[in-house]
Design a protein around this motif. Structure first.
Motif, PDB file in Angstrom:
ATOM      1  N   UNK A 142     -17.592  -8.798 -52.181  1.00 10.89           N
ATOM      2  CA  UNK A 142     -16.064  -8.902 -50.541  1.00 10.89           C
ATOM      3  C   UNK A 142     -16.539  -9.894 -49.563  1.00 10.89           C
ATOM      4  N   UNK A 143     -17.980  -9.329 -49.768  1.00 12.14           N
ATOM      5  CA  UNK A 143     -18.522 -10.335 -48.621  1.00 12.14           C
ATOM      6  C   UNK A 143     -18.002 -11.985 -48.793  1.00 12.14           C
ATOM      7  N   UNK A 144     -18.378 -12.164 -49.853  1.00 11.86           N
ATOM      8  CA  UNK A 144     -18.459 -13.562 -50.163  1.00 11.86           C
ATOM      9  C   UNK A 144     -16.730 -14.043 -49.860  1.00 11.86           C
ATOM     10  N   UNK A 145     -15.928 -13.459 -50.842  1.00 12.36           N
ATOM     11  CA  UNK A 145     -14.710 -13.382 -50.261  1.00 12.36           C
ATOM     12  C   UNK A 145     -14.145 -13.619 -49.401  1.00 12.36           C
ATOM     13  N   UNK A 146     -14.781 -12.172 -48.718  1.00 12.93           N
ATOM     14  CA  UNK A 146     -14.019 -12.651 -46.670  1.00 12.93           C
ATOM     15  C   UNK A 146     -14.528 -14.027 -46.473  1.00 12.93           C
TER      16      UNK A 146
END
Length: 227
Positions: A142-146
């Protein structure tokens, strides 16, 4: 839509109900399809999200129950494709996968005790993950997506166990609310440029007002999310 000022707004949706949910069978990484109620739930959440400010992308677990939910959302929101990522899968539950919850303690006693363990580094026999492994896997995804979507809104379709870990990351000092994660609930997390997580909305199912849902299939305790 108000400016996100560098935040990424990630709308995280649990997949719709499956027949295995209704029968209280432990799913983990095994594939199961949405049942009729689940399809209705997926359609309802898709219509709801299509009325919200624009989304730029949708990401999903590649397991069938999440993928089917995500495809309905993508179609309603005019998003050209779903980005499937196995890092968004449910926790791998090893030897417990495919067992009815009521039978797990008897048939796989050691694995079931590992599942109930309060230790976050406890693996489950049969290739199952610890909670720490699940946490690292899904929060880093999710951090990569953000990072890809600063100042934008994106959708993530995933599973109950993943949602618990995302809540833990965003609100580490808060008790998980009511111990429940409902099918197709809408949960909104904002992630700042410096990596700070915050919860904007959690557990909203207002789109399910007109859909019959069997309470026993969605009323979960802390160990029931994987069913």
């Amino acid at each position: 839509m108000a400016s996100l000022n560098g935040f990424a707004e990630i709308v995280v949706v649990r997949h719709g109900e499956t027949s295995w949910n209704a029968s209280k069978i432990i799913q983990g990484h095994l594939n199961s399809e949405l049942n009729e109620i689940g399809r209705q739930q997926a359609t309802a959440v898709a219509v709801r999200l299509s009325k919200e400010p624009q989304f730029v992308a949708i990401y999903s677990s590649d397991l069938k129950r999440a993928a089917e939910t995500a495809e309905k959302i993508a179609n309603s929101c005019g998003l050209p494709e779903v980005n499937f990522d196995p890092a968004l899968r449910e926790r791998h539950l090893g030897e417990l996968q495919g067992l009815a919850l009521r039978d797990a303690a008897k048939l796989k006693a050691e694995a079931y005790q590992c599942f109930l363990s309060k230790s976050s580094d406890q693996n489950i026999p049969g290739g199952g993950e610890s909670l720490n492994q699940l946490y690292d896997r899904c929060t880093s995804c999710v951090e990569r997506i953000a990072k890809k979507h600063k100042g934008e809104r994106a959708i993530v379709v995933t599973h109950g166990g993943v949602l618990r870990e995302l809540y833990k990351r965003a609100a580490p000092n808060s008790k998980f609310p009511n111990g429940t994660i409902l099918n197709t609930s809408v949960n909104v997390i904002q992630i700042s440029e410096n990596g700070k997580w915050s919860i904007k909305m959690w557990g909203d199912i207002s789109h399910l007002q007109d859909i019959s849902v069997i309470k026993s299939t969605i009323a979960e305790d802390k160990n029931f999310y994987a069913v």
